[in-house]
Design a protein around this motif. Structure first.
Motif, PDB file in Angstrom:
ATOM      1  N   SER A  23       0.822  -1.215   0.000  1.00  7.60           N
ATOM      2  CA  SER A  23       0.000   0.000   0.000  1.00  7.60           C
ATOM      3  C   SER A  23       0.856   1.266   0.000  1.00  7.60           C
ATOM      4  CB  SER A  23      -0.990   0.000   1.163  1.00  7.60           C
ATOM      5  OG  SER A  23      -0.328  -0.061   2.391  1.00  7.60           O
ATOM      6  N   ILE A  24       2.065   1.206   0.594  1.00 10.29           N
ATOM      7  CA  ILE A  24       2.979   2.358   0.538  1.00 10.29           C
ATOM      8  C   ILE A  24       3.465   2.549  -0.891  1.00 10.29           C
ATOM      9  CG2 ILE A  24       5.283   3.173   1.209  1.00 10.29           C
ATOM     10  CD1 ILE A  24       4.721   2.042   3.998  1.00 10.29           C
ATOM     11  N   ASP A  28       2.730   5.675  -3.417  1.00 10.07           N
ATOM     12  CA  ASP A  28       3.824   6.305  -4.144  1.00 10.07           C
ATOM     13  C   ASP A  28       3.484   6.390  -5.636  1.00 10.07           C
ATOM     14  OD1 ASP A  28       6.264   7.535  -4.351  1.00 10.07           O
ATOM     15  OD2 ASP A  28       7.426   5.684  -4.319  1.00 10.07           O
ATOM     16  N   LEU A  29       2.977   5.294  -6.204  1.00  5.98           N
ATOM     17  CA  LEU A  29       2.571   5.285  -7.620  1.00  5.98           C
ATOM     18  C   LEU A  29       1.468   6.294  -7.893  1.00  5.98           C
ATOM     19  CD1 LEU A  29       2.514   1.579  -8.880  1.00  5.98           C
ATOM     20  CD2 LEU A  29       3.818   3.481  -9.816  1.00  5.98           C
ATOM     21  N   ILE A  30       0.552   6.445  -6.955  1.00  4.85           N
ATOM     22  CA  ILE A  30      -0.526   7.428  -7.117  1.00  4.85           C
ATOM     23  C   ILE A  30       0.066   8.831  -7.222  1.00  4.85           C
ATOM     24  CG2 ILE A  30      -2.465   8.547  -5.926  1.00  4.85           C
ATOM     25  CD1 ILE A  30      -3.229   5.744  -4.869  1.00  4.85           C
ATOM     26  N   SER A  43      -1.511   9.349 -18.449  1.00  3.85           N
ATOM     27  CA  SER A  43      -1.515   8.451 -17.296  1.00  3.85           C
ATOM     28  C   SER A  43      -0.253   7.602 -17.310  1.00  3.85           C
ATOM     29  CB  SER A  43      -2.750   7.558 -17.326  1.00  3.85           C
ATOM     30  OG  SER A  43      -2.660   6.660 -18.412  1.00  3.85           O
ATOM     31  N   LEU A  44       0.020   6.944 -16.194  1.00  7.69           N
ATOM     32  CA  LEU A  44       1.211   6.092 -16.124  1.00  7.69           C
ATOM     33  C   LEU A  44       1.152   4.956 -17.138  1.00  7.69           C
ATOM     34  CD1 LEU A  44       1.929   5.771 -12.279  1.00  7.69           C
ATOM     35  CD2 LEU A  44       3.144   7.121 -13.976  1.00  7.69           C
ATOM     36  N   LEU A  50       3.329   0.832 -14.584  1.00  7.60           N
ATOM     37  CA  LEU A  50       2.198   0.240 -13.873  1.00  7.60           C
ATOM     38  C   LEU A  50       1.265   1.328 -13.372  1.00  7.60           C
ATOM     39  CD1 LEU A  50       3.889  -2.434 -11.588  1.00  7.60           C
ATOM     40  CD2 LEU A  50       2.423  -2.870 -13.546  1.00  7.60           C
ATOM     41  N   SER A  51      -0.018   1.070 -13.449  1.00  5.62           N
ATOM     42  CA  SER A  51      -0.991   2.006 -12.900  1.00  5.62           C
ATOM     43  C   SER A  51      -1.323   1.610 -11.468  1.00  5.62           C
ATOM     44  CB  SER A  51      -2.276   2.000 -13.733  1.00  5.62           C
ATOM     45  OG  SER A  51      -2.031   2.526 -15.001  1.00  5.62           O
ATOM     46  N   PRO A  52      -1.425   2.597 -10.582  1.00  6.72           N
ATOM     47  CA  PRO A  52      -1.755   2.277  -9.191  1.00  6.72           C
ATOM     48  C   PRO A  52      -3.233   1.925  -9.042  1.00  6.72           C
ATOM     49  CG  PRO A  52      -1.656   4.634  -9.481  1.00  6.72           C
ATOM     50  CD  PRO A  52      -1.229   4.022 -10.789  1.00  6.72           C
ATOM     51  N   SER A  53      -3.546   1.254  -7.964  1.00  4.50           N
ATOM     52  CA  SER A  53      -4.932   0.975  -7.619  1.00  4.50           C
ATOM     53  C   SER A  53      -5.417   2.114  -6.736  1.00  4.50           C
ATOM     54  CB  SER A  53      -5.034  -0.356  -6.870  1.00  4.50           C
ATOM     55  OG  SER A  53      -6.327  -0.524  -6.360  1.00  4.50           O
ATOM     56  N   ARG A  54      -6.260   2.954  -7.278  1.00  2.00           N
ATOM     57  CA  ARG A  54      -6.753   4.095  -6.507  1.00  2.00           C
ATOM     58  C   ARG A  54      -7.907   3.726  -5.591  1.00  2.00           C
ATOM     59  NH1 ARG A  54      -4.883   9.127  -8.051  1.00  2.00           N
ATOM     60  NH2 ARG A  54      -3.532   9.069  -9.864  1.00  2.00           N
ATOM     61  N   GLN A  55      -8.563   2.632  -5.874  1.00  8.07           N
ATOM     62  CA  GLN A  55      -9.716   2.207  -5.084  1.00  8.07           C
ATOM     63  C   GLN A  55      -9.243   1.702  -3.716  1.00  8.07           C
ATOM     64  OE1 GLN A  55     -12.036  -0.709  -7.078  1.00  8.07           O
ATOM     65  NE2 GLN A  55     -13.450  -0.978  -5.400  1.00  8.07           N
TER      66      GLN A  55
END
Length: 169
Positions: A23-24, A28-30, A43-44, A50-55
């Protein structure tokens, strides 16, 4: 950036040993994704990352930290004082739950007894024992009243984010 996030979490939670988690890295990816979007409007995933999971990203970290923030000395003192007060049936359930927990067996244990037979007392001792050893124990109940009686208790619809449509039901 991940180190900054970890240092901030450590400063906010000094009594917990924290290390890097998914999750850290996701947080960071967000942040990186937001900067890339702001700078180049992409977008990334559009730039091959890789795209972060924003949910539920922040929710998970907050929930884990909440569960790890209990004062273990206080909890173990609570257990030491109350464990001898368990009656035979309660002691059997207590021992079985802790045995299964220590062996990672899991399973279902249904505690059924008439009102005012100290079921909540037993559950709170179990929660304190597990949390006192720096583990996570979730107290989930079907009603708000029951949830308030358990240390750190939450209703199932709140903890599991179950949508309840009161208008149509």
């Amino acid at each position: 950036m991940s180190k900054d996030i970890l240092n901030k979490l450590r400063a906010e939670n000094r009594h917990i040993f924290l290390n890097y988690t998914d999750s850290i890295y996701n947080e960071d990816l967000i942040k990186i994704g937001d900067k890339v979007l702001q700078m180049i409007g992409k977008s990334l995933s559009e730039v091959g990352m890789l795209s972060p999971s924003r949910q539920h990203a922040r929710n998970v970290s907050r929930e884990i930290l909440r569960e790890l923030s209990y004062d273990s000395d206080r909890l173990l003192n609570f257990v030491t004082q109350r464990e001898p007060l368990l009656i035979t049936d309660q002691q059997a359930i207590y021992s079985e739950v802790l045995r299964r927990f220590s062996k990672s067996e899991g399973g279902k244990i249904f505690i059924d007894a008439p009102g005012r037979t100290a079921k909540t007392f037993l559950i709170n001792i179990l929660l304190a024992t597990i949390r006192g050893e720096k583990n996570i124990a979730l107290a989930v109940a079907t009603s708000g009243i029951t949830a308030t009686l358990m240390t750190g208790g939450r209703t199932a619809h709140s903890m599991l984010q179950i949508p309840i449509d009161l208008i149509h039901n």
